[in-house]
Design an enzyme around this catalytic site. Structure first.
Site, PDB file in Angstrom:
ATOM      1  CB  SER A 254       1.293 -10.296  -5.645  1.00 42.43           C
ATOM      2  OG  SER A 254       1.721  -9.099  -4.090  1.00 42.43           O
ATOM      3  CE  LYS A 255       0.657  -5.766 -12.080  1.00 42.90           C
ATOM      4  NZ  LYS A 255       1.699  -6.208 -13.148  1.00 42.90           N
ATOM      5  NE  ARG A 256       1.886  -6.385  -0.860  1.00 40.93           N
ATOM      6  CZ  ARG A 256       3.168  -7.012  -0.338  1.00 40.93           C
ATOM      7  NH1 ARG A 256       3.897  -6.441  -0.020  1.00 40.93           N
ATOM      8  NH2 ARG A 256       3.231  -8.644  -0.092  1.00 40.93           N
ATOM      9  CG  HIS A 257       6.294  -9.555  -4.170  1.00 39.75           C
ATOM     10  ND1 HIS A 257       4.815 -10.242  -3.915  1.00 39.75           N
ATOM     11  CD2 HIS A 257       7.111  -9.675  -3.278  1.00 39.75           C
ATOM     12  CE1 HIS A 257       5.305 -10.490  -2.748  1.00 39.75           C
ATOM     13  NE2 HIS A 257       6.074  -9.676  -2.503  1.00 39.75           N
ATOM     14  N   GLY A 258       6.503  -6.388  -7.995  1.00 40.74           N
ATOM     15  CA  GLY A 258       6.978  -5.633  -8.960  1.00 40.74           C
ATOM     16  C   GLY A 258       6.512  -6.634  -9.929  1.00 40.74           C
TER      17      GLY A 258
END
Ligand code: GLU
Length: 491
Positions: A254-258
């Protein structure tokens, strides 16, 4: 494979395409190319509320960037079109009407509010979610009354209460679902648009799709699709559900991973060939060791037998490493062409490209070994373009040196470089190596000081080549400026 292969990539235009989504496109494309089949792009734009302007263009340009050409779909057309579901509403409506007349579907008049309450109640009672079939057995009169009230119904599938759906997934093997776990799902919404389930089945049938390769998250939708195929009397395609993509922490990517949108990888300067190679290995492998595979090798070897069920980990470091491998494999000219658009976005590098392309062409090969992305190139080469270097003067004083010895080294270097000798890397080395001995310095000390003086950095491309490209004038000017800095450095 006997049957001719027709596969589709069916994105919903709800935003910039996600890497996971493009991985699905790639696997479909590889499968089609491997078996000489057709790769079809179908835009699933029936969720009006989630449609995002510009998303279709973003999807298509991502495919173009990765050179995943499509045989049928937007822009290219094809005999099974239109390829936008929003232009096929009639087909879905007809299918829904047929299911109603056969007794396989029914009108449901439940208000959003009633459904909301039903859901809350199910949660409270810890019951599985799903429609409670309230409208399944409405009488003629009840239905007439709802119609008279002007309630606009949805159409729901009448899922058989007993029995099972069984199928063989090409990756997961035999899969069984009890009918009792499937509710009476919606086929047509009250706005007249189909749900994903209905549209996808109708289109996969009409477009004669032979294999459905899609993300694992759709595995649980497949029993509903099979029920629809059966009720409509269509022969289902074969299914292959691709393993999930996880971040390095094993959580769903997800976005959290960049960066997760494929467009960001273009912006960061990844090469399409590296991206294709990397994405192909997210769930597929040739053997357990080969990492670098060209597009042709991927096509030649791709098969569903080598798609794993284990979730694939999106390892950013591996991608950066792979990109470096691909960057190094480019010819000098290819590297220049690839880096040019990225350099253009940098003010100084852009100016140099316009006013002195030859200079840029000469310096680029010096960073080709080190660059992991094209976006990095502007940063790695910045010192070639700046008028005045910016660095801390004590960097000029290497280990075991003093201000005096650094000053002496720079002055001696300056003097030697002023001699009217050639300024190519070899001549520079022939001049400067003996100088270290004369000065009683280690070559590392002298070269380190000179490197900082001419580049402002302690780590830079090979010194003599760098100096040669910078040219005599610039080098002498920079050494002069470094002496100035040392002079001003308080003792
Ligand atoms: N529109 C769906 C998606 O966005 C397609 C799923 C499928 O391939 O059936 O992923």
């Amino acid at each position: 494979m006997k049957q001719s292969v027709r596969v589709r990539y069916a994105p919903s235009p709800t935003g910039h395409p996600h890497v996971g989504n493009i991985r699905t496109a790639l696997f479909n494309w590889l499968f089609a190319r491997r078996y000489g089949g057709s790769f079809i792009v179908r835009i699933e734009d029936t969720d009006v509320a989630r449609k995002v302007k510009g998303a279709v263009e973003a999807i298509l340009s991502s495919l173009r960037w990765l050179r995943l050409d499509w045989d049928e779909g937007p822009e290219v057309g094809g005999k099974y079109g239109p390829y936008f579901q929003s232009q096929r509403l009639d087909l879905y409506r007809k299918a829904a009407e047929r299911l109603i007349s056969q007794g396989d579907a029914y009108y449901c008049y439940c208000s959003p509010q009633r459904l909301e309450e039903m859901r809350a109640e199910q949660v409270r009672r810890k019951q599985p979610p799903g429609y409670d079939r309230h409208c399944r057995n409405l009488s003629q009169e009840e239905r007439a009354q709802k119609e008279a009230e002007g309630v606009i119904p949805v159409v729901r599938f009448q899922t058989p209460l007993e029995g099972q759906v069984k199928f063989t997934d090409l990756i997961w093997g035999e899969v069984v679902f009890d009918h009792s776990t499937i509710d009476d799902f919606v086929l047509l919404k009250s706005d007249g648009y189909p749900t994903y389930h209905l549209a996808s089945v109708v289109d996969d049938h009409l477009m004669e799709i032979s294999h459905v390769l899609r993300a694992e998250e759709w595995l649980s939708s497949t029993p509903r699709h099979l029920l629809l195929y059966q009720a409509l009397g269509f022969e289902p395609p074969q299914f292959a559900h691709l393993p999930m993509l996880l971040g390095a922490d094993r959580a769903k990517l997800s976005k959290r991973h960049g960066a997760v949108s494929i467009v960001e990888y273009y912006e960061q300067g990844y090469l399409p060939e590296a991206m294709v190679n990397f994405l192909a290995l997210l769930g597929w492998s040739l053997d357990d060791k080969t990492e670098i595979l060209s597009r042709q090798e991927l096509i030649k070897n791709f098969s569903l037998e080598r798609v794993s069920r284990t979730a694939a980990i999106f390892n950013r470091d591996k991608l950066a490493w792979m990109n470096g491998v691909y960057i190094r494999s480019l010819t000098t000219d290819e590297f220049f062409d690839a880096a040019q658009p990225y350099l253009m976005t940098d003010e100084l590098a852009g100016e140099a490209l316009i006013s002195n392309e030859k200079y840029v062409r000469a310096l680029l090969p010096l960073v080709q070994e080190r660059a992991r992305t094209l976006a990095e190139v502007a940063e790695l080469t910045q010192f070639f373009f700046v008028g005045k270097l910016d660095y801390a003067p004590d960097l000029l004083i290497g280990k075991g040196m003093t201000r005096e010895s650094a000053t002496q080294a720079l002055k001696a270097g300056q003097q030697r470089l002023r001699q009217p000798e050639a300024f190519d890397a070899e001549s520079l080395e022939a001049i400067l190596r003996p100088l270290a001995v004369e000065l009683g310095l280690k070559t590392g000390q002298l070269f380190g000081t000179l490197r900082v003086a001419v580049t402002g950095r302690t780590a830079a491309p090979p010194l003599f080549q760098t100096m040669s490209v910078l040219g005599k004038e610039r080098c002498l000017r920079r050494i002069e400026a470094s002496l100035d800095r040392l002079r001003r450095l308080s003792k």
